[in-house]
Design a protein around this motif. Sequence first.
Motif, PDB file in Angstrom:
ATOM      1  N   UNK A 158      -3.063  -0.134 -12.771  1.00  0.00           N
ATOM      2  CA  UNK A 158      -1.813   0.191 -13.072  1.00  0.00           C
ATOM      3  C   UNK A 158      -1.031  -0.989 -12.635  1.00  0.00           C
ATOM      4  N   UNK A 159      -1.060  -1.730 -11.738  1.00  0.00           N
ATOM      5  CA  UNK A 159      -0.540  -3.088 -11.228  1.00  0.00           C
ATOM      6  C   UNK A 159       0.618  -2.528 -10.250  1.00  0.00           C
ATOM      7  N   UNK A 177       3.846  -0.214  -1.409  1.00  0.00           N
ATOM      8  CA  UNK A 177       3.908   0.946  -1.188  1.00  0.00           C
ATOM      9  C   UNK A 177       3.278   2.133  -2.036  1.00  0.00           C
ATOM     10  N   UNK A 178       3.220   1.719  -3.260  1.00  0.00           N
ATOM     11  CA  UNK A 178       2.554   2.473  -4.352  1.00  0.00           C
ATOM     12  C   UNK A 178       1.188   2.344  -4.097  1.00  0.00           C
ATOM     13  N   UNK A 179       0.635   1.246  -3.681  1.00  0.00           N
ATOM     14  CA  UNK A 179      -0.735   1.165  -3.484  1.00  0.00           C
ATOM     15  C   UNK A 179      -1.152   1.834  -2.264  1.00  0.00           C
ATOM     16  N   UNK A 210      -5.977   2.590  -4.376  1.00  0.00           N
ATOM     17  CA  UNK A 210      -6.133   1.521  -5.627  1.00  0.00           C
ATOM     18  C   UNK A 210      -7.833   1.291  -5.658  1.00  0.00           C
ATOM     19  N   UNK A 211      -8.377   2.077  -6.832  1.00  0.00           N
ATOM     20  CA  UNK A 211      -9.667   1.963  -7.375  1.00  0.00           C
ATOM     21  C   UNK A 211      -9.932   0.438  -7.355  1.00  0.00           C
ATOM     22  N   UNK A 231      -2.147  -2.676 -16.637  1.00  0.00           N
ATOM     23  CA  UNK A 231      -1.445  -2.049 -17.702  1.00  0.00           C
ATOM     24  C   UNK A 231      -0.209  -1.674 -16.953  1.00  0.00           C
ATOM     25  N   UNK A 232       0.776  -1.939 -17.355  1.00  0.00           N
ATOM     26  CA  UNK A 232       2.223  -1.341 -16.755  1.00  0.00           C
ATOM     27  C   UNK A 232       2.394   0.082 -16.902  1.00  0.00           C
ATOM     28  N   UNK A 233       3.271   0.528 -15.749  1.00  0.00           N
ATOM     29  CA  UNK A 233       3.423   1.928 -15.695  1.00  0.00           C
ATOM     30  C   UNK A 233       4.116   2.432 -17.116  1.00  0.00           C
TER      31      UNK A 233
END
Length: 167
Positions: free
Chosen positions: A124-125, A129-131, A136-137, A154-156
């Motif tokens: 997802x890139x 904080x998102x990770x 993150x697989x 691949x962008x959100x």
Amino acid sequence: MYEHLLVALDGSPHAEKVLDHAEALAIAFRSTITLLRATVAAEQLLAETASSGGTLGDGAAFIDPTPILDADRDAAVEYLNGVAARLRQHNLTVNTEHPEGPAADEIVKRATELGISLILMTTHGRGGLGRVVFGSTADSVLRHAPCPVLLVRVSEEESRKADEAAS
């Protein structure tokens, strides 16, 4: 050079963005492709159920995971067979796998056991904080893989559009 490719999929259009790359490499190097989609393990399902509050007096979860596990496995088999059929139309050698367990662990494990030359997957890139929040697989596979890893970002926004098109 890339005799055996492992393509990690999760059933989403987002993850399928990697297939064009896998197909091009397999044609160029006459590679075998193994498509992998990890399914939920009984232990994981029971742990999640117990932590969500569906417990008995002693804290043990009371749920028969069999129907859920069977449905997840059946969905994975059907999905992987469909993707494999599309790739086989291009005279590619394609195998499928649907091991039970956390995706990152199963990808690394099967890559090691099969002697994979290259792992291909999308990300997802997300960073920072998102990770941390979502995990993150791709990050885990990248850190533990026994071979090179090709990540297709691949962008959100692209992911959202692909998901909307699939629904």
